[in-house]
Design a protein around this motif. Structure first.
Motif, PDB file in Angstrom:
ATOM      1  N   TYR A  88      49.936  -2.261 -57.747  1.00 44.93           N
ATOM      2  CA  TYR A  88      48.857  -3.046 -58.474  1.00 44.93           C
ATOM      3  C   TYR A  88      47.972  -3.550 -57.127  1.00 44.93           C
ATOM      4  N   GLN A  89      48.025  -3.090 -55.998  1.00 45.88           N
ATOM      5  CA  GLN A  89      47.480  -3.674 -54.948  1.00 45.88           C
ATOM      6  C   GLN A  89      45.781  -3.353 -54.876  1.00 45.88           C
TER       7      GLN A  89
ATOM      8  N   GLU B 215      49.328   2.077 -70.448  1.00 40.03           N
ATOM      9  CA  GLU B 215      48.388   2.588 -71.493  1.00 40.03           C
ATOM     10  C   GLU B 215      49.045   2.310 -72.984  1.00 40.03           C
ATOM     11  N   ILE B 216      50.455   2.236 -73.174  1.00 35.50           N
ATOM     12  CA  ILE B 216      50.931   2.121 -74.496  1.00 35.50           C
ATOM     13  C   ILE B 216      50.893   0.380 -74.704  1.00 35.50           C
ATOM     14  N   ASP B 217      51.028  -0.557 -73.488  1.00 35.47           N
ATOM     15  CA  ASP B 217      50.915  -1.776 -73.719  1.00 35.47           C
ATOM     16  C   ASP B 217      50.191  -2.443 -72.643  1.00 35.47           C
ATOM     17  N   PRO B 218      48.874  -2.808 -72.755  1.00 33.04           N
ATOM     18  CA  PRO B 218      47.830  -3.258 -71.617  1.00 33.04           C
ATOM     19  C   PRO B 218      48.566  -4.726 -71.129  1.00 33.04           C
ATOM     20  N   SER B 219      49.084  -5.278 -72.447  1.00 31.25           N
ATOM     21  CA  SER B 219      49.640  -6.859 -71.775  1.00 31.25           C
ATOM     22  C   SER B 219      51.003  -6.793 -70.720  1.00 31.25           C
ATOM     23  N   ILE B 220      51.356  -5.498 -70.563  1.00 28.77           N
ATOM     24  CA  ILE B 220      52.614  -5.515 -69.821  1.00 28.77           C
ATOM     25  C   ILE B 220      52.367  -5.804 -68.463  1.00 28.77           C
ATOM     26  N   ASP B 221      50.934  -5.859 -67.948  1.00 28.61           N
ATOM     27  CA  ASP B 221      50.460  -6.104 -66.746  1.00 28.61           C
ATOM     28  C   ASP B 221      51.102  -7.550 -66.340  1.00 28.61           C
ATOM     29  N   HIS B 222      51.137  -8.344 -67.599  1.00 32.71           N
ATOM     30  CA  HIS B 222      51.429  -9.623 -67.251  1.00 32.71           C
ATOM     31  C   HIS B 222      53.003  -9.890 -66.890  1.00 32.71           C
ATOM     32  N   LEU B 223      53.690  -8.814 -66.999  1.00 29.48           N
ATOM     33  CA  LEU B 223      55.096  -8.815 -66.571  1.00 29.48           C
ATOM     34  C   LEU B 223      55.184  -8.030 -65.209  1.00 29.48           C
TER      35      LEU B 223
END
Length: 269
Positions: free
Chosen positions: A94-95, A153-161
């Protein structure tokens, strides 16, 4: 019990249980991405129970308490590919990615039922377990990067985790303990998850509950067991693990000492 784990790296392993079942209370330091090749798993969390079987893929967030019971099924062992998504690895990923909004992540198990892209990614590492020699670090890095990219790609909201690297903050002790007393964790772990040192955890606990953590936890587990037996008509053999006991004899002894009769008598009644 026959348990065999083969490691490609510290971050990718093939796990196999041959015996009837294996139960453990877990809290992982890494996010765990798991693909089932065979067998079944029951995962128990406060207020939720999950059942997984061959073909299922799930992600357990780090620092999440859960009871995990693994079973062989259909004459086959409990066999999984497990990929650790460590904080260090995720920080590297993520950097160079700019996230718009940083939200508090959901503390839940993510289920990706037989997703073809994830399944293909995790299945592609299986042949490497039969290859002699050291698994190339660059290939391991590519596989983990691929898995993270597919999850996004499957779940863009997973970035929050996955992009949340915060340590647990100080939380309400009563609320946390009422939700998590059935998990067998060292007191140091309970302290860490509530944002406290061990000494502060013990001091706050005594002040809040007027007893020690060990005594309070035992009382709450026995009360929950009594509820399952009396109200839900469950069997002692099904109850003792779910309420946090390691073996049936210890549970039966503690139950009879508190209530004056064996749990089998209550169930048969």
């Amino acid at each position: 019990m026959e348990h065999v784990s083969k490691y490609l790296t510290q971050e990718i392993k093939l796990s196999c249980y041959e015996d009837k079942l294996f139960k453990s209370d877990l809290m992982f330091d890494d996010h765990m991405l798991v693909w089932f090749i065979s067998g079944r798993t029951k995962i128990i969390q406060p207020g939720a129970t999950f059942h997984f079987k061959a073909g299922d893929i799930f992600l357990i967030p780090r620092n999440l308490l859960a009871t995990v019971i693994n079973y062989p099924s259909d004459g086959l062992p409990h066999k999984t590919v497990v990929m650790h998504l460590s904080v260090e690895r995720l920080k590297q990923f993520y950097q160079h990615i700019e996230l718009r909004v940083k939200l508090r992540p959901e503390r839940k198990i993510y289920h990706f039922h037989q997703h073809p892209l994830l399944e293909s990614c995790l299945a592609s590492v299986v042949p490497y377990f039969d290859v002699a020699g050291t698994f190339p670090a660059n290939i391991a890095s590519l596989k983990i990067t691929e898995a993270i990219s597919i999850l996004r790609e499957i779940d863009p909201s997973i970035d929050h985790l996955l992009a949340n690297f915060d340590e647990p903050g100080k939380v309400d002790l009563i609320d946390f303990m009422e939700k998590n007393y059935m998990f067998n964790m060292p007191m140091e772990k309970f302290g860490y998850l509530t944002g406290r040192s061990l000494s502060t955890f013990n001091r706050d606990f005594k002040k809040t509950f007027q007893t020690t953590p060990q005594r309070w936890i035992m009382e709450r587990r026995l009360e929950l067991a009594h509820y399952y037996l009396a109200e839900k008509q469950q069997k002692p053999t099904d109850v003792f693990m779910e309420v946090g006991f390691e073996d049936l004899s210890h549970f039966s002894f503690a139950f009879k000492k508190k209530f004056g009769y064996a749990p089998t008598k209550l169930h048969s009644a």
